[in-house]
Design a protein around this motif. Structure first.
Motif, PDB file in Angstrom:
ATOM      1  N   THR A  84     127.948 105.092 -30.311  1.00  0.00           N
ATOM      2  CA  THR A  84     127.478 103.724 -30.087  1.00  0.00           C
ATOM      3  C   THR A  84     126.936 103.518 -28.673  1.00  0.00           C
ATOM      4  O   THR A  84     126.358 102.467 -28.391  1.00  0.00           O
ATOM      5  N   GLU A 120     122.007  97.386 -30.004  1.00  0.00           N
ATOM      6  CA  GLU A 120     123.299  96.779 -30.327  1.00  0.00           C
ATOM      7  C   GLU A 120     123.458  95.407 -29.671  1.00  0.00           C
ATOM      8  O   GLU A 120     123.972  94.474 -30.294  1.00  0.00           O
ATOM      9  N   LEU A 121     122.997  95.279 -28.425  1.00  0.00           N
ATOM     10  CA  LEU A 121     123.098  93.985 -27.745  1.00  0.00           C
ATOM     11  C   LEU A 121     122.178  92.954 -28.378  1.00  0.00           C
ATOM     12  O   LEU A 121     122.541  91.779 -28.487  1.00  0.00           O
ATOM     13  N   LEU A 176     124.032  91.927 -31.513  1.00  0.00           N
ATOM     14  CA  LEU A 176     125.187  91.096 -31.185  1.00  0.00           C
ATOM     15  C   LEU A 176     124.746  89.698 -30.755  1.00  0.00           C
ATOM     16  O   LEU A 176     125.345  88.694 -31.173  1.00  0.00           O
ATOM     17  N   ILE A 178     123.858  87.809 -33.833  1.00  0.00           N
ATOM     18  CA  ILE A 178     125.069  87.414 -34.565  1.00  0.00           C
ATOM     19  C   ILE A 178     125.735  86.213 -33.892  1.00  0.00           C
ATOM     20  O   ILE A 178     126.243  85.312 -34.570  1.00  0.00           O
ATOM     21  N   LEU A 179     125.718  86.182 -32.554  1.00  0.00           N
ATOM     22  CA  LEU A 179     126.342  85.093 -31.807  1.00  0.00           C
ATOM     23  C   LEU A 179     125.444  83.864 -31.698  1.00  0.00           C
ATOM     24  O   LEU A 179     125.802  82.889 -31.045  1.00  0.00           O
ATOM     25  N   GLN A 216     128.655  83.999 -24.715  1.00  0.00           N
ATOM     26  CA  GLN A 216     127.206  83.985 -24.941  1.00  0.00           C
ATOM     27  C   GLN A 216     126.456  84.243 -23.637  1.00  0.00           C
ATOM     28  O   GLN A 216     125.470  84.974 -23.614  1.00  0.00           O
ATOM     29  N   ILE A 241     126.820  88.083 -22.859  1.00  0.00           N
ATOM     30  CA  ILE A 241     126.031  88.924 -23.766  1.00  0.00           C
ATOM     31  C   ILE A 241     124.540  88.773 -23.470  1.00  0.00           C
ATOM     32  O   ILE A 241     123.799  89.761 -23.419  1.00  0.00           O
ATOM     33  N   ARG A 279     122.181  91.748 -22.195  1.00  0.00           N
ATOM     34  CA  ARG A 279     120.979  92.028 -22.989  1.00  0.00           C
ATOM     35  C   ARG A 279     119.725  91.962 -22.121  1.00  0.00           C
ATOM     36  O   ARG A 279     118.887  92.868 -22.162  1.00  0.00           O
ATOM     37  N   TRP A 292     136.231  90.547 -19.612  1.00  0.00           N
ATOM     38  CA  TRP A 292     135.582  91.731 -20.178  1.00  0.00           C
ATOM     39  C   TRP A 292     136.282  93.001 -19.690  1.00  0.00           C
ATOM     40  O   TRP A 292     136.426  93.965 -20.434  1.00  0.00           O
TER      41      TRP A 292
END
Length: 163
Positions: free
Chosen positions: A27, A34-35, A38, A41-42, A57, A60, A64, A136
């Motif tokens: 991964t 992936e970011l 994600l 999705i968020l 948020q 991320i 990103r 995090w």
């Protein structure tokens, strides 16, 4: 439990640990994708400005956007995470010895536990230096803790196999 049952349980747990190492490595290859996923999705819009967001948020979207900028201007930096991925996969191979002969190779599990313990200061200290939010860093610490649990269990089973 007899010897064969203990060995089967040991190999199941250690095998799951090895699969986890490989998956965490694999991964690390497609981080930007992936970011992006994600963020979607968020519910973070593709053009969202991180400062307009809050909490998870915000983080991320910030990561990103950083990855987007890095990939656009310096795509070769992703080579570092390719090596991170490769390292996880190689580390998983070192657990083949204990999987085959638990008693003779218990030392590999002990080294794995030292590595798991090392995750905590690395995440807390380097994460602070790099400006990673505290929550995090705590999530990163859980990888060391969760990684140690199957290794500790396997060491317990190794003691039973030794008898």
């Amino acid at each position: 439990m007899n010897h064969d049952q203990i060995l089967r349980r040991y190999r199941l747990v250690l095998g799951a640990f090895m699969v986890g190492l490989v998956l965490s490595g694999v991964t690390a290859f497609p981080l930007l994708h992936e970011l992006e996923l994600l963020a979607q999705i968020l519910g973070i819009p593709a053009d969202a400005v991180p400062s307009a967001l809050g909490g998870l948020q915000f983080w991320i979207a910030t990561v990103r956007d950083g990855l987007r900028a890095m990939h656009a201007a310096y795509p070769w930096l992703a080579y570092g995470t390719d090596w991170l991925a490769f390292g996880h996969i190689v580390i998983a191979f070192f657990f083949i010895g204990p999987w085959r002969d638990p008693v003779a190779n218990a030392w590999v599990l002990q080294i794995g536990l030292v590595a798991c313990a090392g995750v905590l200061p690395l995440a807390l200290i380097c994460g602070m230096i790099r400006g990673i939010p505290f929550y995090w860093r705590l999530i990163d610490c859980t990888f060391g803790i969760l990684g140690a649990l199957p290794l500790l269990y396997c060491l317990k089973l190794t003691r039973q196999l030794r008898r």
